[in-house]
Design a protein around this motif. Structure first.
Motif, mmCIF file in Angstrom:
data_model
loop_
_atom_site.group_PDB
_atom_site.id
_atom_site.type_symbol
_atom_site.label_atom_id
_atom_site.label_comp_id
_atom_site.label_asym_id
_atom_site.label_seq_id
_atom_site.Cartn_x
_atom_site.Cartn_y
_atom_site.Cartn_z
ATOM 1 N N ILE A 218 0.878 -1.138 -0.046
ATOM 2 C CA ILE A 218 -0.065 -0.038 0.134
ATOM 3 C C ILE A 218 0.939 1.371 0.134
ATOM 4 N N HIS A 219 0.629 2.301 -0.940
ATOM 5 C CA HIS A 219 1.018 3.457 -0.768
ATOM 6 C C HIS A 219 0.177 4.400 -0.477
ATOM 7 N N ALA A 220 0.505 5.667 -0.436
ATOM 8 C CA ALA A 220 -0.612 6.836 -0.593
ATOM 9 C C ALA A 220 -0.142 7.962 -1.265
ATOM 10 N N VAL B 247 3.864 13.390 -2.020
ATOM 11 C CA VAL B 247 4.619 12.388 -1.077
ATOM 12 C C VAL B 247 3.683 11.058 -1.073
ATOM 13 N N CYS B 248 4.647 10.102 -0.869
ATOM 14 C CA CYS B 248 3.962 8.651 -0.353
ATOM 15 C C CYS B 248 3.674 8.907 1.230
ATOM 16 N N ALA B 249 2.417 8.764 1.699
ATOM 17 C CA ALA B 249 2.161 8.830 3.053
ATOM 18 C C ALA B 249 1.738 7.604 3.743
ATOM 19 N N GLU B 250 1.971 6.245 2.996
ATOM 20 C CA GLU B 250 1.743 5.268 3.920
ATOM 21 C C GLU B 250 3.244 4.414 4.058
ATOM 22 N N LEU B 251 3.430 4.004 5.052
ATOM 23 C CA LEU B 251 4.624 3.270 5.276
ATOM 24 C C LEU B 251 4.666 2.013 4.277
ATOM 25 N N CYS B 252 5.769 1.985 3.354
ATOM 26 C CA CYS B 252 5.821 1.169 2.132
ATOM 27 C C CYS B 252 7.067 0.343 2.239
ATOM 28 N N GLY B 253 7.964 0.672 3.178
ATOM 29 C CA GLY B 253 9.373 -0.117 3.031
ATOM 30 C C GLY B 253 10.376 0.784 3.600
ATOM 31 N N TYR C 267 12.605 2.583 2.050
ATOM 32 C CA TYR C 267 12.919 4.194 1.422
ATOM 33 C C TYR C 267 11.703 4.839 1.085
ATOM 34 N N HIS C 268 10.701 4.522 1.984
ATOM 35 C CA HIS C 268 9.402 5.238 2.252
ATOM 36 C C HIS C 268 9.501 6.773 2.266
ATOM 37 N N GLY C 269 10.314 7.217 3.229
ATOM 38 C CA GLY C 269 10.693 8.599 3.366
ATOM 39 C C GLY C 269 11.172 9.398 1.904
ATOM 40 N N GLY C 270 11.956 8.537 1.117
ATOM 41 C CA GLY C 270 12.399 8.949 -0.004
ATOM 42 C C GLY C 270 11.489 8.934 -1.220
ATOM 43 N N MET C 271 10.262 8.486 -1.098
ATOM 44 C CA MET C 271 9.456 8.253 -2.082
ATOM 45 C C MET C 271 8.453 9.509 -2.481
ATOM 46 N N ARG C 272 9.302 10.327 -2.928
ATOM 47 C CA ARG C 272 8.432 11.693 -3.150
ATOM 48 C C ARG C 272 8.426 11.961 -4.867
HETATM 49 CU CU LIG Z 1 5.738 5.013 1.101
#
Ligand SMILES: [Cu+2]
Ligand code: HEM
Ligand SMILES: [Cu+2]
Lengths: 556, 268
Positions: free
Chosen positions: B194-196, B229-235, B237-242
């Motif tokens: 899941i991503h957001a 911004v990706c707002a759902e914890l996805c792994g 590199y979640h913080g870098g998923m922009r």
């Molecule tokens: Cu994410």
């Protein structure tokens, strides 16, 4: 004048249970020993969880991921949430204070099922150690305390399975505890004591335990299904095999929203015990307090989907859950106004217990306001899964419950040890905690509104300064535990002797020696019909009225 | 009184939000200001009461007696049950209205069929597949009353990037370009977890869920470049998923679109 009871000496009955400090490491069935076991064990896990929080805030001092590897960051974050919820807050506000106080309040010599009680406690240390050790053995779970699939089913399986195992054990412990509290409050009441004469904490624990017993099994079932998906590659939550990931969220929050009330209702109860004693006034609105607890229990079971407003839930569902959630604010509000009215016109002793209780009121009100805002779908769609939510629930869980735990320690320490805590250190502790807490979490509201998501190890550099502010607050909070720790240890040996009832309180735990004997009272248990019978009637106010009142019929 | 006015003033004048860049952002901000005003009044009022009580009713060293024996006051208790209930009901209805204006109450399964005149080489809706509605203005009325067709874009979220496919031009971009003033309809799918999808300046967020396509409709208004911004914890590199979304004025959008369009190249 001060109410004096016939002093109750130590009891010298032969016993198979170890005595002295060794009993705290034994399979004791004494509810007071078990209560303290919960408290100390919970506090040790709190220190671990706090160290993990320190690691998180250190990572977030800079916008780059430079303090620890990214996957370790996610492990730390998962452990922090799990430890704080399942090993600190839940065991301490329920297990520790519940076990210590409930038998006193109902006039019993122990809990209904003492052995089950001991089993419930002794599930916790192994479960906690299992959880922590997973970090060193295989790497801990990385999917947050919510463990949403598919992330939880695709990251390293061993860590996730150990996480499930330990949460199941902790859930079991909490169910055993819940059953015990319900049975004790309903069945072990001293003859002559009516339900509506019980101290408020009993009602809070009754409500909480109902939530525990109804919702924790759902969590257990969900996690077992999740572990099947991981271990046996079933497809309950695997979209590739026809499963549905959103169903997990429904099941998870069906437990975990009530869980937030499991963490806060007992705190409401504890505050209701502390304030009247130190304000020298009756608890305002006893009956409405009881009804609001029960309303919170009922409403708390039907609001879970407010955690899923962006998960593609149907519009009617969002509407229903918005309204149900916002309505929880009504019974909650009643309780707050009642506490304010309890303060009003009192003779308030400004000691550490009261300061922490008032800190709780202020912090929780802010958390409640942001909570009602979050319940509004359009508002939530913007800030869901951001630092705004992080700020919201820390205002509730830390600013609310943890503040109450500290207030309770200052209030009941003389009962447990027979010695007073040092007030100067206590106020210093309050000041540092209050400032540190607000410095740490207030700025996070802004971060969330302006675009910082939660659970990230790296972030947009424009947020660096506010994050550093927040980390400085976290450091202050860490420092604030030092005077507390020193105070608790030092006062145990050198604190001023408290006497049996230093606060002139009327609730039954104070109508015995401090510390109390095994089986709580030498003679028969006192029958307290008016646990909050403080205060002077309005027409007598100008007389130099006596403190306390003898409205109870003690030891009859 | 001062409290109420002060709260309203703070609510109206303290801005805690980033710029607004979509048609529903101003609507959102309206709701935010209302909530912020009510919240400020309540918070300051209660903090004031607590501090006042602690000072006014503190126990002075000479005092040994108890406070007043007031155990309750039914009219007062009814009052503070009723007032929050009314406030909460008002807020609930108001936010429902806001939500409706943001297009959140449009029924499920509408998929993208309201944007019927779509020249779409790969039809996005397999028959009978459930498309889960998010928020967003569903159909925008043009000045002459007809519905403006939304720009369809297919979003794929994966660890740890967003991909944007423009079916009308059959090309894929790593950056989202949208024309200002035209409705856009995102059809989102996740490949792994899941991503957001969140654009703070649009005040919009929608989870991207594996196995369950979701849609998100919006109308960008203010040209500029904004973060996605990706707002759902996805792994890890979640913080870098922009990523970023570029809101172009219609001409530059047209130019950008034509420069990338592969279908026309094939036609020529
Ligand atoms: Cu994410
Ligand atoms: C006035 C009552 C409250 C309301 C209306 C309320 C509302 C909400 C809402 C709507 C969310 C979801 C936000 C989001 O994820 O987008 C939320 C999150 C949360 N709330 Fe509350 N809340 C209230 C009180 C509490 C209490 C009493 C606690 C705990 C003791 C609590 C703990 C939490 C936690 C832990 C989360 C975040 C869970 C997570 O995503 O990890 N809240 N609250
Ligand atoms: Cu909730």
């Amino acid at each position: 004048m001060t109410v004096s009871l016939t002093p109750q000496g130590e009891q010298h009955r032969p016993s198979l249970q170890p005595t002295g400090w060794l009993r705290y490491f034994s399979f004791s069935v004494d509810h007071k020993v078990i209560g303290l076991q919960y408290l100390v064990c919970g506090f040790l896990f709190y220190l671990i969880g706090g160290a993990l929080a320190g690691a998180i805030r250190t990572e977030l001092v800079s916008p780059m991921s430079d303090f620890m590897p990214r996957d370790v960051y996610n492990q730390v974050l998962t452990l922090h949430g799990t430890v704080m919820i399942f090993l600190w807050i839940v065991p301490v506000v329920n297990g520790a204070f519940g076990n210590y106080l409930i038998p006193f309040y109902v006039g019993a010599r122990d809990m209904a099922f003492p052995r089950l009680n001991a089993v419930a406690f002794w599930l916790i240390p192994p479960a906690g150690l299992l959880l922590i050790s997973s970090y060193f053995i295989t790497g801990a779970a990385q999917s947050g305390w919510t463990a949403y699939p598919p992330l939880s089913t695709t990251t390293a399986a061993s860590g996730q399975v150990i996480w499930i195992l330990s949460v199941l054990l902790l859930g079991g412990s909490s169910i055993f505890g819940g059953i015990n509290f319900i049975a004790t409050v309903l069945k072990l009441r001293r003859p002559g004591l009516k339900l509506m004469q019980l101290p408020m904490y009993c009602w809070a624990m009754l409500g909480t335990s109902i939530l525990v017993v109804l919702s924790t099994p759902v969590l257990a079932g969900t996690l077992i299904l999740l572990s099947f998906d991981i271990v046996a590659h079933t497809g309950f939550f695997n979209p590739g095999l026809g499963g549905n990931v959103v169903v997990y969220q429904h099941l998870f929050w069906f437990y975990s929203h009530p869980a937030v009330y499991i963490m806060v209702l007992p705190a409401f109860g504890l505050v209701s015990e502390i304030l009247p004693v130190h304000c020298r006034k009756p608890l305002f609105g006893y009956a409405t307090m009881v009804y609001s607890i029960m309303a919170i229990v009922v409403l708390g079971l039907v609001v879970w989907a407010h955690h899923m407003f962006t998960s593609g839930t149907p519009p009617w569902m969002r509407l229903f859950f918005t309204i149900a959630t916002a309505f929880i604010a009504v019974p909650t509000g009643i309780k707050f106004f009642n506490w304010l009215a309890t303060l009003w016109g009192g003779r308030i002793a400004l000691n550490s217990a009261v300061l922490f209780s008032c800190g709780f009121i202020i912090n929780f009100v802010l958390g409640g306001i942001t909570g009602v805002a979050l319940a509004q779908v359009p508002f939530d769609v913007h800030v869901h899964d951001t630092y705004f939510v992080v700020a919201h629930f820390h205002y509730i869980v830390y600013g609310g419950t943890v503040f109450v735990i500290f207030a309770s320690i200052y209030h009941w320490y003389p009962k447990v040890t027979g010695r007073m805590l040092n007030e100067t250190l206590g106020r210093l502790h309050f000041l540092l905690t209050f400032i540190g807490f607000n410095l740490c979490f207030a700025p996070q509201h802004w971060l969330g509104l302006n675009g910082m998501p939660r659970r990230v190890a790296e972030y947009d550099p424009q947020f660096a300064f506010i994050n550093q502010l927040s980390s400085a607050g976290a450091l202050l909070m860490a420092i604030s535990t030092l005077p507390f720790l020193w105070n608790v240890v030092d006062s145990a040996f050198r604190g001023e002797i408290a006497g049996d009832n230093p606060w002139n309180a009327l609730t039954p735990e104070w109508l015995t020696s401090s510390p109390p004997p095994v089986e709580n009272w030498e003679g028969e248990a006192p029958l307290v019909h008016e646990p909050y019978g403080y205060g002077v009637p309005i027409d007598q106010i100008d007389l130099a009225a006596a403190s306390g009142s003898d409205l109870w019929s003690s030891g009859k | 009184m001062i409290l109420v006015l002060g709260g309203l003033w703070i609510g109206q004048n303290v801005n805690l939000l980033p710029a607004d860049a979509s048609a529903n952002a101003p609507v959102y901000d309206e709701l935010f200001r209302v909530l912020f005003s009510i919240g400020t009044i309540l918070f300051i009022g209660i903090v004031g009461l607590v501090i006042f009580s602690l000072i006014r009713f503190r126990r002075r060293p000479s005092q040994r007696g108890d406070g007043l024996a007031i155990e309750g006051n039914l009219p007062l208790e009814i009052f503070w049950t009723a007032v929050p209930a009314i406030v909460v009901l008002f807020v609930g209805l108001y936010s429902y209205d806001i939500y409706d204006r943001m297009g959140g109450m449009t029924p499920l399964n509408h998929g993208m069929d309201h944007s019927a005149p779509m020249h779409d080489p790969s039809p996005p809706d397999e028959n009978g597949e459930r498309v889960w509605g998010g928020i967003g203005t569903s159909s925008i009325q043009a000045k002459d009353g007809g519905a403006i067709a939304a720009v369809p874009i297919e979003v794929t979220a994966m660890q740890f990037a967003f991909l944007f496919r423009y079916p009308q031009g059959d090309f894929i971009s790593g950056e989202l370009h949208v024309p200002a003033g035209k409705p856009v309809s995102l059809r989102m799918e996740a490949k792994d977890v899941i991503h957001a999808f969140w654009v703070p300046e649009f005040r919009l967020k929608q989870d991207v869920i594996p196995g369950q396509p979701t849609v998100l409709n919006f109308t960008p208004t203010r040209p500029g470049t904004y973060p996605i911004v990706c707002a759902e914890l996805c792994g890890p590199y979640h913080g870098g998923m922009r990523s970023s979304v570029v809101v172009d004025d219609p001409e530059s959008y047209e130019a950008w679109f034509n420069a990338n369009n592969t279908l026309e190249v094939a036609d020529a």
